[in-house]
Design an enzyme around this catalytic site. Structure first.
Site, PDB file in Angstrom:
ATOM      1  N   SER A  97       0.842  -1.186   0.000  1.00  0.00           N
ATOM      2  CA  SER A  97       0.000   0.000   0.000  1.00  0.00           C
ATOM      3  C   SER A  97       0.887   1.251   0.000  1.00  0.00           C
ATOM      4  O   SER A  97       1.722   1.409  -0.894  1.00  0.00           O
ATOM      5  CB  SER A  97      -0.964  -0.054   1.189  1.00  0.00           C
ATOM      6  N   HIS A 231      -7.945  -5.431  -0.115  1.00  0.00           N
ATOM      7  CA  HIS A 231      -6.731  -4.636   0.002  1.00  0.00           C
ATOM      8  C   HIS A 231      -5.663  -5.312   0.852  1.00  0.00           C
ATOM      9  O   HIS A 231      -4.473  -5.138   0.609  1.00  0.00           O
ATOM     10  CB  HIS A 231      -7.067  -3.261   0.581  1.00  0.00           C
TER      11      HIS A 231
END
Length: 263
Positions: A97, A231
């Site tokens: 991320s 995610h």
């Protein structure tokens, strides 16, 4: 009372020292994450790979330090200490991320200013750096930011369920989101290191085409690996990702040509 012994490194933690390892994997955590996010992965990797994990300012044992608010600042801080840690052994970078963006900027610094370029850059759960996508999470109030953390399922539930702990981590989370959301580069920003992008097939924050666009940010080889999940597919598929890292890093340390710095 004996004062606590400070860590040997301000920026990096080594949970499982492996002095005889053939390669070092440097891990950069996601927004709001701490070095402990990679403890399990470090433990799982084989003896030939030693893991260094960044501990950003403003959290855990660095909680009294001011947070850094941009990706280039985070990369510069890591760079200033990392050089001495990787001068004598091949190394690779892995970021998830926001950490993927930090890893990219760190790779650019290392390629320009040494002491060496990373053998490989792994970018996980992050769109290509030339794609801007500011969702304004950093502007949410504390309650909204709390809900965003719970939605992403990447924060330890023990922190989310303890208001006092949550108040301690929210400043770092807000600063990290500011860094992650405002970061982007020109389309011609590249590294010479080979890049492997990892993505979740149901990640609402990074579409597969945005992960595939990392191809344009390296003059070396590129590969895209897609995993089931959202995610934080990284947590759900740690054994498979550890195997991917192991196989890829073993290949980079075999005799043969090594990617150098770009001209």
């Amino acid at each position: 009372m004996t004062p606590p012994v400070p860590p040997a490194s301000t920026w990096f933690r080594t949970f499982h020292p492996r002095p005889d390892a053939r390669i070092t994997l440097v891990c950069l955590p996601y927004a709001g994450g701490s070095a402990g996010a990679f403890f399990s992965l470090s433990e799982r990797l084989p003896a030939g790979i030693e893991v260094l994990v960044a501990q950003y300012p403003g959290r855990q044992d660095r909680i009294r330090e001011p947070c850094l608010s941009t990706v280039p600042e985070l990369a510069q801080g890591a760079f200033e200490e990392l050089g001495a840690r990787v001068a004598d052994r091949p190394f690779a970078l892995f970021g998830h991320s926001m950490g993927g963006a930090v890893a990219f900027e760190l790779a650019r610094l290392l390629e320009r200013h040494g002491p060496a370029a990373p053998r490989m850059l792994f970018v996980s759960g992050r769109r290509a750096p030339s794609i801007a996508a500011d969702r304004g999470v950093r502007f949410l109030d504390d309650a909204g930011l709390f809900e965003k953390l719970r939605e992403l399922e990447g924060t330890d539930s023990r922190i989310l369920d303890e208001p006092e702990l949550l108040r301690l981590v929210l400043p770092a989370v807000r600063a990290d989101y500011g860094a992650a959301e405002t970061y982007h580069t020109r389309a011609d920003a590249v590294v010479g290191s080979p890049v492997v992008a990892l993505a979740g097939d149901r990640d609402a924050h990074v579409r597969l085409e945005e992960a595939a666009a990392w191809r344009g940010h390296t003059t070396g080889a590129f590969d895209l690996k897609v995993f089931p999940g959202g995610h934080f597919f990284l947590t759900d598929h740690e054994p498979e990702i550890a195997a991917l890292l192991t196989d890829t890093l073993r290949a980079t340390t075999r005799p043969g040509p090594v990617a150098g710095r770009p001209e």
